[in-house]
Design a protein around this motif. Structure first.
Motif, PDB file in Angstrom:
ATOM      1  N   SER A  14       0.828  -1.200   0.000  1.00  0.00           N
ATOM      2  CA  SER A  14       0.000   0.000   0.000  1.00  0.00           C
ATOM      3  C   SER A  14       0.868   1.259   0.000  1.00  0.00           C
ATOM      4  O   SER A  14       1.843   1.341   0.746  1.00  0.00           O
ATOM      5  CB  SER A  14      -0.889   0.021   1.241  1.00  0.00           C
ATOM      6  N   PRO A  15       0.517   2.259  -0.812  1.00  0.00           N
ATOM      7  CA  PRO A  15       1.267   3.515  -0.780  1.00  0.00           C
ATOM      8  C   PRO A  15       1.040   4.289   0.526  1.00  0.00           C
ATOM      9  O   PRO A  15       1.724   5.253   0.800  1.00  0.00           O
ATOM     10  CB  PRO A  15       0.727   4.288  -1.982  1.00  0.00           C
ATOM     11  N   PHE A  16       0.089   3.841   1.330  1.00  0.00           N
ATOM     12  CA  PHE A  16      -0.228   4.491   2.599  1.00  0.00           C
ATOM     13  C   PHE A  16       0.354   3.716   3.783  1.00  0.00           C
ATOM     14  O   PHE A  16      -0.119   3.840   4.903  1.00  0.00           O
ATOM     15  CB  PHE A  16      -1.740   4.638   2.758  1.00  0.00           C
ATOM     16  N   CYS A  17       1.361   2.922   3.547  1.00  0.00           N
ATOM     17  CA  CYS A  17       1.986   2.044   4.547  1.00  0.00           C
ATOM     18  C   CYS A  17       2.340   2.811   5.826  1.00  0.00           C
ATOM     19  O   CYS A  17       3.185   3.705   5.798  1.00  0.00           O
ATOM     20  CB  CYS A  17       3.246   1.423   3.954  1.00  0.00           C
ATOM     21  N   PRO A  18       1.696   2.467   6.951  1.00  0.00           N
ATOM     22  CA  PRO A  18       1.995   3.181   8.192  1.00  0.00           C
ATOM     23  C   PRO A  18       3.405   2.902   8.712  1.00  0.00           C
ATOM     24  O   PRO A  18       4.009   3.762   9.340  1.00  0.00           O
ATOM     25  CB  PRO A  18       0.934   2.670   9.165  1.00  0.00           C
ATOM     26  N   ALA A  19       3.939   1.734   8.431  1.00  0.00           N
ATOM     27  CA  ALA A  19       5.284   1.399   8.903  1.00  0.00           C
ATOM     28  C   ALA A  19       6.334   2.265   8.225  1.00  0.00           C
ATOM     29  O   ALA A  19       7.271   2.739   8.866  1.00  0.00           O
ATOM     30  CB  ALA A  19       5.578  -0.074   8.662  1.00  0.00           C
ATOM     31  N   SER A  20       6.178   2.489   6.931  1.00  0.00           N
ATOM     32  CA  SER A  20       7.165   3.305   6.217  1.00  0.00           C
ATOM     33  C   SER A  20       7.126   4.756   6.684  1.00  0.00           C
ATOM     34  O   SER A  20       8.141   5.436   6.694  1.00  0.00           O
ATOM     35  CB  SER A  20       6.944   3.232   4.710  1.00  0.00           C
ATOM     36  N   HIS A  21       5.963   5.220   7.095  1.00  0.00           N
ATOM     37  CA  HIS A  21       5.834   6.594   7.579  1.00  0.00           C
ATOM     38  C   HIS A  21       6.281   6.731   9.036  1.00  0.00           C
ATOM     39  O   HIS A  21       6.491   7.839   9.507  1.00  0.00           O
ATOM     40  CB  HIS A  21       4.401   7.093   7.422  1.00  0.00           C
ATOM     41  N   SER A  22       6.426   5.603   9.742  1.00  0.00           N
ATOM     42  CA  SER A  22       6.839   5.643  11.145  1.00  0.00           C
ATOM     43  C   SER A  22       8.345   5.791  11.305  1.00  0.00           C
ATOM     44  O   SER A  22       8.821   6.118  12.384  1.00  0.00           O
ATOM     45  CB  SER A  22       6.376   4.373  11.869  1.00  0.00           C
ATOM     46  N   CYS A  23       9.107   5.557  10.245  1.00  0.00           N
ATOM     47  CA  CYS A  23      10.569   5.586  10.332  1.00  0.00           C
ATOM     48  C   CYS A  23      11.093   7.020  10.345  1.00  0.00           C
ATOM     49  O   CYS A  23      10.984   7.735   9.350  1.00  0.00           O
ATOM     50  CB  CYS A  23      11.200   4.819   9.175  1.00  0.00           C
ATOM     51  N   LYS A  24      11.681   7.414  11.465  1.00  0.00           N
ATOM     52  CA  LYS A  24      12.196   8.775  11.571  1.00  0.00           C
ATOM     53  C   LYS A  24      13.571   8.930  10.925  1.00  0.00           C
ATOM     54  O   LYS A  24      14.104  10.026  10.837  1.00  0.00           O
ATOM     55  CB  LYS A  24      12.242   9.222  13.025  1.00  0.00           C
ATOM     56  N   PHE A  25      14.142   7.815  10.446  1.00  0.00           N
ATOM     57  CA  PHE A  25      15.442   7.857   9.791  1.00  0.00           C
ATOM     58  C   PHE A  25      15.334   7.854   8.270  1.00  0.00           C
ATOM     59  O   PHE A  25      16.334   7.910   7.575  1.00  0.00           O
ATOM     60  CB  PHE A  25      16.301   6.674  10.251  1.00  0.00           C
ATOM     61  N   GLY A  26      14.112   7.738   7.737  1.00  0.00           N
ATOM     62  CA  GLY A  26      13.908   7.744   6.295  1.00  0.00           C
ATOM     63  C   GLY A  26      14.497   6.532   5.606  1.00  0.00           C
ATOM     64  O   GLY A  26      14.965   6.622   4.472  1.00  0.00           O
ATOM     65  N   ALA A  27      14.462   5.387   6.276  1.00  0.00           N
ATOM     66  CA  ALA A  27      15.090   4.177   5.740  1.00  0.00           C
ATOM     67  C   ALA A  27      14.222   3.443   4.722  1.00  0.00           C
ATOM     68  O   ALA A  27      14.723   2.572   4.020  1.00  0.00           O
ATOM     69  CB  ALA A  27      15.445   3.225   6.880  1.00  0.00           C
ATOM     70  N   PHE A  28      12.946   3.785   4.627  1.00  0.00           N
ATOM     71  CA  PHE A  28      12.063   3.082   3.705  1.00  0.00           C
ATOM     72  C   PHE A  28      12.078   3.718   2.323  1.00  0.00           C
ATOM     73  O   PHE A  28      12.037   4.937   2.190  1.00  0.00           O
ATOM     74  CB  PHE A  28      10.629   3.050   4.247  1.00  0.00           C
ATOM     75  N   LYS A  29      12.131   2.865   1.308  1.00  0.00           N
ATOM     76  CA  LYS A  29      12.074   3.312  -0.086  1.00  0.00           C
ATOM     77  C   LYS A  29      10.785   2.769  -0.696  1.00  0.00           C
ATOM     78  O   LYS A  29      10.545   1.564  -0.662  1.00  0.00           O
ATOM     79  CB  LYS A  29      13.244   2.758  -0.884  1.00  0.00           C
ATOM     80  N   LEU A  30       9.968   3.654  -1.228  1.00  0.00           N
ATOM     81  CA  LEU A  30       8.744   3.249  -1.897  1.00  0.00           C
ATOM     82  C   LEU A  30       8.890   3.508  -3.387  1.00  0.00           C
ATOM     83  O   LEU A  30       9.138   4.633  -3.791  1.00  0.00           O
ATOM     84  CB  LEU A  30       7.540   4.017  -1.354  1.00  0.00           C
TER      85      LEU A  30
END
Length: 67
Positions: A14-30
């Protein structure tokens, strides 16, 4: 060192992934794969292994693994 790993078989992409938005280090790549579908990956260099994202993933698709 630990880092987060996204199991692509479990992830709903999902483009609304709550886990990716929870990362304060910006480690997620969408990466967009369609209008409402993305591929979600973790940048090992940015991930600190804190585990916050594992608590936010509604499907349990994120696990912490040892490098």
């Amino acid at each position: 060192m630990r880092y987060a790993y996204v199991d692509q078989e479990i992830c709903d992409r999902s483009p609304f992934c709550p886990a990716s938005h929870s990362c304060k280090f910006g480690a997620f790549k969408l990466s967009r794969k369609g209008l409402f579908q993305v591929e979600i990956n973790v940048d090992k260099e940015k991930c600190t292994g804190c585990g916050v994202c594992t608590r936010y993933c509604p499907h349990g698709a994120i696990k912490l693994v040892n490098a």
